[in-house]
Structures are given as C-alpha cells and as structure tokens.
Design a protein around this motif. Structure first.
Motif, PDB file in Angstrom:
ATOM      1  N   GLU A  72       4.053   9.955  -6.884  1.00  0.00           N
ATOM      2  CA  GLU A  72       5.023  10.310  -7.924  1.00  0.00           C
ATOM      3  C   GLU A  72       4.321  10.577  -9.253  1.00  0.00           C
ATOM      4  O   GLU A  72       4.687  11.504  -9.987  1.00  0.00           O
ATOM      5  N   ALA A  73       3.298   9.740  -9.556  1.00  0.00           N
ATOM      6  CA  ALA A  73       2.536   9.953 -10.798  1.00  0.00           C
ATOM      7  C   ALA A  73       1.827  11.303 -10.767  1.00  0.00           C
ATOM      8  O   ALA A  73       1.805  12.032 -11.769  1.00  0.00           O
ATOM      9  N   ARG A  74       1.238  11.623  -9.601  1.00  0.00           N
ATOM     10  CA  ARG A  74       0.588  12.930  -9.472  1.00  0.00           C
ATOM     11  C   ARG A  74       1.588  14.058  -9.646  1.00  0.00           C
ATOM     12  O   ARG A  74       1.300  15.071 -10.302  1.00  0.00           O
ATOM     13  N   ASN A  75       2.782  13.866  -9.064  1.00  0.00           N
ATOM     14  CA  ASN A  75       3.813  14.899  -9.201  1.00  0.00           C
ATOM     15  C   ASN A  75       4.227  15.070 -10.659  1.00  0.00           C
ATOM     16  O   ASN A  75       4.389  16.203 -11.139  1.00  0.00           O
ATOM     17  N   ARG A  76       4.394  13.919 -11.349  1.00  0.00           N
ATOM     18  CA  ARG A  76       4.758  14.008 -12.766  1.00  0.00           C
ATOM     19  C   ARG A  76       3.658  14.698 -13.567  1.00  0.00           C
ATOM     20  O   ARG A  76       3.933  15.528 -14.440  1.00  0.00           O
ATOM     21  N   THR A 123       0.836  -1.211   0.000  1.00  0.00           N
ATOM     22  CA  THR A 123       0.000   0.000   0.000  1.00  0.00           C
ATOM     23  C   THR A 123       0.861   1.248   0.000  1.00  0.00           C
ATOM     24  O   THR A 123       0.586   2.212  -0.719  1.00  0.00           O
ATOM     25  N   ARG A 124       1.920   1.204   0.830  1.00  0.00           N
ATOM     26  CA  ARG A 124       2.820   2.356   0.896  1.00  0.00           C
ATOM     27  C   ARG A 124       3.504   2.588  -0.446  1.00  0.00           C
ATOM     28  O   ARG A 124       3.600   3.731  -0.916  1.00  0.00           O
ATOM     29  N   ASN A 125       3.948   1.478  -1.090  1.00  0.00           N
ATOM     30  CA  ASN A 125       4.583   1.617  -2.404  1.00  0.00           C
ATOM     31  C   ASN A 125       3.599   2.156  -3.435  1.00  0.00           C
ATOM     32  O   ASN A 125       3.958   2.993  -4.276  1.00  0.00           O
ATOM     33  N   ALA A 126       2.344   1.653  -3.343  1.00  0.00           N
ATOM     34  CA  ALA A 126       1.321   2.137  -4.279  1.00  0.00           C
ATOM     35  C   ALA A 126       1.059   3.622  -4.060  1.00  0.00           C
ATOM     36  O   ALA A 126       0.900   4.388  -5.021  1.00  0.00           O
ATOM     37  N   ARG A 127       1.025   4.016  -2.793  1.00  0.00           N
ATOM     38  CA  ARG A 127       0.808   5.437  -2.491  1.00  0.00           C
ATOM     39  C   ARG A 127       1.965   6.284  -2.993  1.00  0.00           C
ATOM     40  O   ARG A 127       1.758   7.381  -3.527  1.00  0.00           O
TER      41      ARG A 127
END
Length: 259
Positions: A171-175, A162-166
């Motif tokens: 990171e995707a949101r940041n990109r 879950t932490r990795n998914a978050r």
C-alpha cells in the motif's frame, strides 16, 4: 490417495480399501517402483484394518522381502500377525522394530503393539515395563504435538504479521507511486502550460508586429497617396491657371480688335 486418506481419517477402512483396489490396475501399469511400494504398503494396512490380515501379510512379504523396512511398517506388519494369532512372528517383527532408530510417534506405536502381543502371549511380567515405556512415548508424543501446535500458531502469527507487513508495504508503494504519478502529471501539465503560453505570447507578439507593419504600410501608402493628391492638385491648379491666362489673353486680344 487424498480420498483414501480422508476415509482412513474417518476410520472407514472398507471404503478406503475399495478405493485402493479400484486404483490398483492403473498403479501397476503406470506408476514407478517407489510409488508402487508406497501404494501396496497402504493397501496392506487397509486389508489388515479390514480384518483381512493374511492378505496384508502376503503383500508386505511381496514388496519388502530382502529390503529395508521402516519402523512404522514393521509395527503394522507385526500387528497383522497378532490379528491372526501368529504371535512368534509378531514378536520377532516388533523386536526388530524396537532395535531401529525411531521418533516418538513410532515409539508409541511399537510399544502399544508390543504390549498387545505380550499380553496375548501371557507374558505378564513384562507388561509393566512396556506399559511404562509406552506411557513415556505417549507423553513425548503429546509434547511434540503441543510444540508443533505452538510452532504452528507462532508460524501462523508470523505469517499473518508478515502478510500484514507486505500489505502495508504494498500500500505504501502504491501511495508513493500515485504521488509520483501525480507529481509527474503536474510537472508535465506545467511544462505543457508554459510551452503553450510561450507559444501564445510569440504568436501574439508576431501578430502585434504584423499589425504594426500593416499600420506603417498604410501610413506610407496614405503619405504617398497624399503626396500624389497634392501633386495632382498642383498640376490641376497650374492647368487652370494656364487656361485662365490663355482665356484672359484671348479676351484682351478680342477687345483690342474691337477698337
């Protein structure tokens, strides 16, 4: 209490007892009733573990007489009576505990205490039955611990996933945000460049029109100046012609008079 728990985990009951005794005045003065019961229950257990079982029994009597008691506390209380050889009281309490609903951990504790009491009472005929029950309880407790460890491992694995998914989502949101920011920046730059070029073209056009107007004005001025010069030349020529005729007439008159 965390420090006391650390001492108990290390089986340093003497240090745990000293810490609780040091805390006692503050607890009596400031703690609410439910916490006081919990505190003195822990204090009694430390007294019993420190071979001061009579003090432990007195504390349990002071806080629990006429009140509901947990299976775990009854087992420890019975063990305190066992330590001072008051076996009838010990057996009465452990039987009271055995009649109450309990989990596998408390079941194992009760059966171990019961086994110790019966063994000391010399009731060997009952030991086999209790030993079988405590082995079953110990096995169930072990299964629960393994299940808890397995569940904990799964939870840790799930938490990690879950932490990795978050993290990946963040990171995707940041990109995405960076891409949007760059796109907005390029759009703003493009609009600014368009406005600048449009304004510049307007200024150049206006400057060009002003230059044309100046040229036309200069042409008009030159034309008017040329006209004035031509008019002046004509007047001068006419003046010279008039003067010349006048001089010619005077000369003719002069020569006629000479004759």
């Amino acid at each position: 209490m965390a420090i006391v728990g650390g001492y108990v985990a290390k089986r340093d009951y003497s240090s745990a007892l000293d810490s609780l005794i040091a805390m006692e005045p503050e607890v009596i003065a400031n703690a609410h009733d439910s916490y006081k019961i919990f505190f003195f229950d822990q204090l009694a257990r430390c007294y019993d573990s420190d071979r001061q079982s009579r003090k432990a029994i007195d504390i349990w009597h002071s806080i629990y007489d006429g009140k509901n008691i947990s299976v775990n506390t009854l087992a420890h209380w019975a063990h305190a009576y066992y330590h001072i050889n008051e076996l009838d009281s010990a057996y009465m309490l452990i039987q009271q505990a055995n009649k109450l609903p309990r989990n596998n951990t408390d079941e194992a504790l009760c059966r171990n205490v019961e086994y110790d009491i019966l063994e000391k009472m010399g009731r060997k005929a009952e030991l086999a039955r209790v030993d079988s029950l405590r082995n079953i309880a110990a096995g169930n407790t072990m299964k629960e611990r393994k299940l808890e460890e397995s569940s904990l491992a799964l939870n840790l694995k799930y938490d990690s996933a879950t932490r990795n998914a978050r993290i990946e989502a963040a990171e995707a949101r940041n990109r995405t945000n960076i891409a949007i920011f760059i796109a907005m920046l390029l759009a703003i730059s493009g609009v600014a460049a368009y406005i600048f070029m449009n304004k510049r073209n307007q200024l150049l056009k206006l400057e060009h029109e002003n230059d044309i107007l100046k040229i036309k004005t200069m042409q008009d001025n030159l034309f008017k100046s040329d006209c004035r010069n031509k008019d002046m030349s004509a007047r001068i020529s006419e003046l010279f012609h008039t003067r010349f005729n006048l001089i010619d007439a005077l000369a003719a008159t002069y020569f006629e008079c000479k004759r």
